[in-house]
Design an enzyme around this catalytic site. Structure first.
Site, short mmCIF file in Angstrom:
data_model
loop_
_atom_site.label_atom_id
_atom_site.label_comp_id
_atom_site.label_asym_id
_atom_site.label_seq_id
_atom_site.Cartn_x
_atom_site.Cartn_y
_atom_site.Cartn_z
N SER A 24 0.83 -1.22 0.00
CA SER A 24 0.00 0.00 0.00
C SER A 24 0.85 1.26 0.00
CB SER A 24 -0.93 0.00 1.22
OG SER A 24 -0.19 -0.18 2.41
N THR A 156 -40.22 26.52 -8.24
CA THR A 156 -40.45 25.13 -7.83
C THR A 156 -40.70 24.39 -9.13
OG1 THR A 156 -42.84 25.33 -7.60
CG2 THR A 156 -41.56 25.85 -5.64
N LYS A 284 -19.25 30.77 -27.77
CA LYS A 284 -19.55 30.08 -26.51
C LYS A 284 -18.63 30.45 -25.37
CE LYS A 284 -21.30 26.32 -26.10
NZ LYS A 284 -21.64 24.95 -26.29
N ASN A 286 -18.29 28.54 -21.84
CA ASN A 286 -18.83 27.37 -21.16
C ASN A 286 -18.53 27.34 -19.67
OD1 ASN A 286 -19.82 26.34 -23.57
ND2 ASN A 286 -17.93 25.23 -24.02
N GLU A 291 -19.53 22.56 -13.92
CA GLU A 291 -19.89 21.24 -14.44
C GLU A 291 -18.97 20.17 -13.86
OE1 GLU A 291 -20.01 21.30 -18.77
OE2 GLU A 291 -21.22 23.11 -18.72
N TYR A 318 -8.79 -6.75 12.85
CA TYR A 318 -8.25 -6.26 11.58
C TYR A 318 -8.33 -7.32 10.48
CZ TYR A 318 -5.11 -4.41 8.03
OH TYR A 318 -4.60 -3.96 6.84
N GLN A 323 -7.34 -2.10 4.24
CA GLN A 323 -6.33 -1.31 3.53
C GLN A 323 -6.98 -0.53 2.38
OE1 GLN A 323 -2.18 -2.70 3.00
NE2 GLN A 323 -2.72 -2.95 0.84
N LYS A 326 -8.06 3.60 2.32
CA LYS A 326 -7.27 4.82 2.13
C LYS A 326 -7.46 5.51 0.79
CE LYS A 326 -4.26 2.96 5.35
NZ LYS A 326 -5.15 1.79 5.15
N1 ARG Z 1 -1.06 -1.47 5.12
C1 ARG Z 1 -1.98 -1.91 6.11
C2 ARG Z 1 -3.30 -1.12 5.95
O1 ARG Z 1 -3.30 -0.15 5.31
C3 ARG Z 1 -1.42 -1.70 7.47
C4 ARG Z 1 -1.84 -2.67 8.53
C5 ARG Z 1 -1.43 -4.03 8.23
N2 ARG Z 1 -1.55 -4.95 9.29
C6 ARG Z 1 -1.44 -6.23 9.01
N3 ARG Z 1 -1.46 -7.02 9.98
N4 ARG Z 1 -1.35 -6.65 7.80
O2 ARG Z 1 -4.33 -1.50 6.45
#
Ligand code: ARG
Length: 459
Positions: A24, A156, A284, A286, A291, A318, A323, A326
């Site tokens: 990520s 209206t 024109k 625009n 928009e 978790y 992930q 984000k």
């Molecule tokens: N890159 C992960 C996220 O954005 C961080 C947390 C990862 N934790 C794990 N145990 N894989 O969620």
């Protein structure tokens, strides 16, 4: 490829395509400042709790400061092969100070790390969006003041309905943006709770002080249940929802601006700096900017649905699915900031064509309600008055007249109650000025609305 953090348990390296899929860092690198701030708070707490020595804490803190500096100066580029920003910073720390660096991750997990980083990032983002929305609201208030007496048709069903003032119409948007601010402030507060120290999911056996890290990171306190701390993304969804709603308001405003710019309305003209031309039609001008704001609202809605769907049915605690939060929330933040940044100056530089608003108000029989009210004032029941006025409007259309230009003699063919004073009763300015109920369109009442809001905003 470098050895992974979990090399002890595994015999093989991660496949490189799988690594890319799993990584990520391409999008969470933007949280580097928050990641380092979280680590600095954590290591200070570890020293205070005597889990690490003061010397170890000093070494780690100094190296983290150096990493921050090097990232900001560009001396330390992000490693695209790193799994995420947390792993990147930790690996760099260990590369710089050796084994002591490995002690930072005592009594925490990446699960609480990613949660605190995201919260800190969203707190800052909410502050910026709040500031931009306040600037927008101030601009709208200023214009509402300026055009408190400018008569235009209110609609209206997009049909001319009753006369209002442009300032009144603008104050409707001011109220929307004020509610947006309230929601954004709630989001800011909701994000400012610290999951740091929740560890993987069950808390820890170390004598940590989660109140200390929460305070250091400007949070109201630590989350009360560690499992919730690492599983919760409500604060992300809340901000995405507040942004979606703010974008919806910007989109409605944009739609009206687009209509008002058209030659059918010609109520306003956007400044040249906020308009574009056509590649083949020289006449024109625009309204691309409103928009685009209207179009980008779709992204904000999409991101909200993405987030709700990612979280739907996820078991505690978790899961890597999270992930995916984000890119969606970052896109919403970037989008709304971009839109706000352009929308406010576009609004403050637009030219208002009061004469066209006034002319449109005169031609749509929008004082018909006042004509009916006149008859009610003379003792006719409203439904009967409504019918008489309807017939008068039909007559006007047939004769190519308006209620203002229809002769009194014709009025009297429909009801003997009509007298010369009907013309004063249906005068457009009078129609607006008479609407003095709380929250109504008369200039006095519009100024009252502006004053009330300004007082609430402390302006
Ligand atoms: N890159 C992960 C996220 O954005 C961080 C947390 C990862 N934790 C794990 N145990 N894989 O969620």
């Amino acid at each position: 490829m470098k050895e992974t953090m979990w090399a002890g348990r595994f015999q093989k390296q991660l496949d490189s395509e799988v690594n890319d899929f799993n990584s990520s860092i391409s999008f969470d690198a933007r949280m580097y400042k928050q990641d380092i701030a979280g680590s600095l708070a954590h290591v200070a707490m570890l020293a205070k709790a005597k889990i690490l020595t003061d010397a170890e804490c000093a070494m780690i803190s100094e190296a983290l400061g150096g990493i921050l500096q090097d990232i900001e100066s560009g001396a330390l580029p992000f490693d695209p092969v790193a799994e995420d920003i947390h792993m990147f910073v930790e690996a760099e720390l260990t590369a710089r100070i050796g084994d002591v660096g490995k002690k930072l991750h005592t009594a925490r997990s990446r699960n609480d790390q990613v949660a605190i980083d995201t919260r800190l990032y969203l707190m800052e983002a909410a502050d910026t969006i709040i500031a931009e929305t306040e600037t927008l609201l101030e601009t709208v208030l200023k214009q509402a003041e300026q055009y408190a007496d400018t008569i235009m048709p209110g609609y209206t069903h997009l049909q001319r309905a009753q006369p209002v003032t442009f300032g009144y119409h603008l104050m409707a948007y001011a109220n929307m943006f004020e509610r947006d601010l309230r929601r954004l402030r709630f989001c800011r507060e909701s994000a400012a709770v610290s999951p740091l120290g929740s560890c993987a999911l069950a808390g820890t056996t170390y004598p940590t002080d989660r109140f200390m890290t929460a305070a250091a990171l400007h949070c109201s306190g630590p989350c009360e249940n560690a499992m919730d701390g690492v599983s919760d993304r409500d604060f992300v969804i809340e901000l995405a929802a507040a942004i979606a709603m703010l974008m919806m308001h910007l989109s409605r405003f944009s739609e009206e601006i687009i209509l008002w710019c058209s030659w059918e309305f010609r109520f306003i003209e956007l400044d040249d700096a906020y308009s574009t031309g056509s590649s083949i039609m020289p006449q024109k001008k625009n309204p691309d900017i409103p928009e685009l704001v209207r179009g980008k609202t779709g992204r904000a809605y999409g991101n909200l649905v993405t987030l709700l769907t990612v979280m739907k049915g996820l078991p505690l605690a978790y899961n890597k699915d999270m992930q995916e939060d984000k890119e969606a929330i970052f896109d919403s933040i970037d989008t709304v900031l971009q839109c706000l940044h352009i929308f406010t100056p576009m609004l403050s530089t637009m030219r208002v064509r009061a004469e066209n608003m006034r002319a449109a108000a005169a031609n749509g029989f929008i004082n018909a309600t006042d004509c009916a009210d006149y008859l009610v004032g003379k003792g006719l029941p409203f439904r009967a008055a409504y019918k008489v006025t309807g017939s008068l409007v039909a007559r006007c259309i047939g004769d190519g007249k308006t209620l203002e230009t229809l002769p009194l003699a014709v009025y009297r063919e429909y009801s003997p109650l009509f007298e010369e004073d009907v013309f004063a009763a249906i005068d457009m300015a009078a129609c607006v000025e008479k609407r003095t109920s709380f929250g109504a369109t008369s200039p006095v009442k519009v100024r009252e609305q502006i004053a009330l809001m300004k007082a609430r905003l402390g302006k």
